[in-house]
Motif scaffolding. Structure first.
Motif, short mmCIF file in Angstrom:
data_model
loop_
_atom_site.label_atom_id
_atom_site.label_comp_id
_atom_site.label_asym_id
_atom_site.label_seq_id
_atom_site.Cartn_x
_atom_site.Cartn_y
_atom_site.Cartn_z
N GLU A 104 -3.51 -8.49 0.83
CA GLU A 104 -2.09 -8.11 0.88
C GLU A 104 -1.45 -7.69 -0.44
O GLU A 104 -0.38 -7.14 -0.43
CB GLU A 104 -1.24 -9.26 1.48
CG GLU A 104 -1.48 -9.51 2.95
CD GLU A 104 -0.99 -8.40 3.86
OE1 GLU A 104 -0.41 -7.42 3.35
OE2 GLU A 104 -1.21 -8.48 5.07
N SER B 48 0.61 -4.55 -1.24
CA SER B 48 1.91 -4.28 -0.61
C SER B 48 3.04 -4.48 -1.62
O SER B 48 4.19 -4.14 -1.35
CB SER B 48 2.12 -5.21 0.59
OG SER B 48 2.17 -6.56 0.18
N LYS C 263 1.11 2.07 -6.70
CA LYS C 263 0.21 1.98 -5.55
C LYS C 263 -0.80 3.12 -5.58
O LYS C 263 -1.99 2.92 -5.33
CB LYS C 263 1.02 2.02 -4.25
CG LYS C 263 1.71 0.73 -3.89
CD LYS C 263 2.39 0.88 -2.53
CE LYS C 263 3.14 -0.39 -2.17
NZ LYS C 263 3.83 -0.28 -0.87
N SER D 34 -4.66 -6.56 5.23
CA SER D 34 -3.34 -5.99 5.07
C SER D 34 -2.71 -5.74 6.43
O SER D 34 -3.40 -5.47 7.41
CB SER D 34 -3.41 -4.67 4.30
OG SER D 34 -2.13 -4.09 4.19
N HIS D 35 -1.37 -5.83 6.49
CA HIS D 35 -0.63 -5.47 7.69
C HIS D 35 -0.15 -4.02 7.61
O HIS D 35 0.45 -3.51 8.56
CB HIS D 35 0.59 -6.38 7.87
CG HIS D 35 0.23 -7.77 8.29
ND1 HIS D 35 0.11 -8.82 7.38
CD2 HIS D 35 -0.06 -8.29 9.50
CE1 HIS D 35 -0.21 -9.92 8.04
NE2 HIS D 35 -0.34 -9.63 9.32
N ASP D 36 -0.42 -3.37 6.49
CA ASP D 36 0.04 -2.00 6.27
C ASP D 36 -1.00 -1.02 6.82
O ASP D 36 -2.04 -0.80 6.19
CB ASP D 36 0.27 -1.78 4.77
CG ASP D 36 0.89 -0.43 4.46
OD1 ASP D 36 0.74 0.51 5.27
OD2 ASP D 36 1.52 -0.29 3.40
N THR E 297 -2.08 1.82 4.49
CA THR E 297 -2.99 1.41 3.42
C THR E 297 -4.42 1.32 3.92
O THR E 297 -5.34 1.86 3.30
CB THR E 297 -2.56 0.06 2.83
OG1 THR E 297 -1.29 0.20 2.19
CG2 THR E 297 -3.57 -0.44 1.80
N LYS F 280 -0.67 0.31 15.85
CA LYS F 280 -0.22 0.91 14.57
C LYS F 280 -0.90 2.25 14.34
O LYS F 280 -1.93 2.53 14.88
CB LYS F 280 -0.56 -0.05 13.41
CG LYS F 280 0.19 -1.36 13.53
CD LYS F 280 -0.13 -2.27 12.36
CE LYS F 280 0.65 -3.57 12.46
NZ LYS F 280 0.40 -4.46 11.30
#
Length: 249
Positions: A182, A185, A192, A213-215, A218, A249
């Motif tokens: 993570e 983020s 980044k 990661s929750h992104d 990314t 997502k």
């Protein structure tokens, strides 16, 4: 039997072999309740719950793999088992090569020490000698963009400054496997991009990366393979686009 990505791994550097990890869940809600229970001779109940259940994963040399799932699914637990921070209750974890981990922002940093002192401390924790750190110190500081704050105590750093310095140290270590949880983020868009470019450079050099990661943006940018974990069980292992689609997502 349906084939998964791990069936095609030709040179595994990470093997998670039928691993189970359980944690205690204490039902006494406060120290006061526990103390009263102890005085009265009552046992404090402690139930366990499975963070991971019979997990098997193989990751090959040079792969970029994302662990995906909702909060509490077991992603970070898996990463910590690979890093050696945790030990499995059953099964085994085998890792071939030197590991550099960014598991938590600022992990390994002492708040009362300066950024400069923490570079040496964190580098030593990651296995670098003092001579190696001295040789790479200017590169580390330049990459972190900390500049004039390098001699300030890190307790005054923002989370972004922590991340910059921690990431800069980790990627200047000689490693074979990079574990990232993570931390990307945190930080502005230019930094980044700088991190992504550096990771691309490391991957081109044959390094292996495991990312939590929750992104979705990314993981799609950095990884080709996604492993979806739900309630401690692997439910998907395959192309990153399909993995992120499973999570909407």
């Amino acid at each position: 039997m349906t084939a998964t990505a791990e069936d095609f791994v030709s040179d595994p550097v990470i093997i998670v072999d039928h691993v189970t990890k359980r944690f205690l869940k204490r039902n006494s809600h406060s120290f006061k309740e526990a103390f009263v229970g102890w005085v009265k001779g009552r046992k404090v109940r402690a139930d366990s719950f499975p963070a991971l259940e019979d997990m098997s994963i193989q990751i090959g040399r040079g792969e970029a793999v994302a662990f995906l799932g909702l909060n509490g699914s077991g992603k970070s637990t898996t990463l910590k088992l690979i890093s050696g921070v945790l030990e499995p209750d059953a099964g085994q974890v085998l890792v071939k090569g030197r590991v550099a981990g960014l598991i938590e922002v600022g992990a390994g940093f002492h708040p009362e020490l300066s950024g400069r002192e923490n570079v040496y401390l964190n580098a030593a924790i990651l296995g670098m000698s003092k001579k190696e750190t001295e040789e790479r110190f200017d590169e580390i500081v330049a990459f972190s963009e900390i500049g004039e704050f390098i001699d300030q105590e890190v307790k005054h750093y923002s989370s972004g400054m922590f991340m910059r310095l921690a990431f800069a140290v980790a990627i200047h270590v000689e490693f074979d496997i990079l574990l990232v949880d993570e931390v990307l983020s945190v930080g502005d868009a230019p930094f980044k991009k700088k991190c992504y470019d550096k990771i691309d450079e490391l991957m081109a050099a044959g390094k292996t990366m495991v990312l939590v990661s929750h992104d979705a943006g990314t993981v799609k940018k950095l990884c080709s393979r996604g492993i979806v974990i739900s309630r401690g069980v692997k439910v998907f292992d395959g192309p990153i686009a399909e993995a992120t689609a499973m999570l909407g997502k």
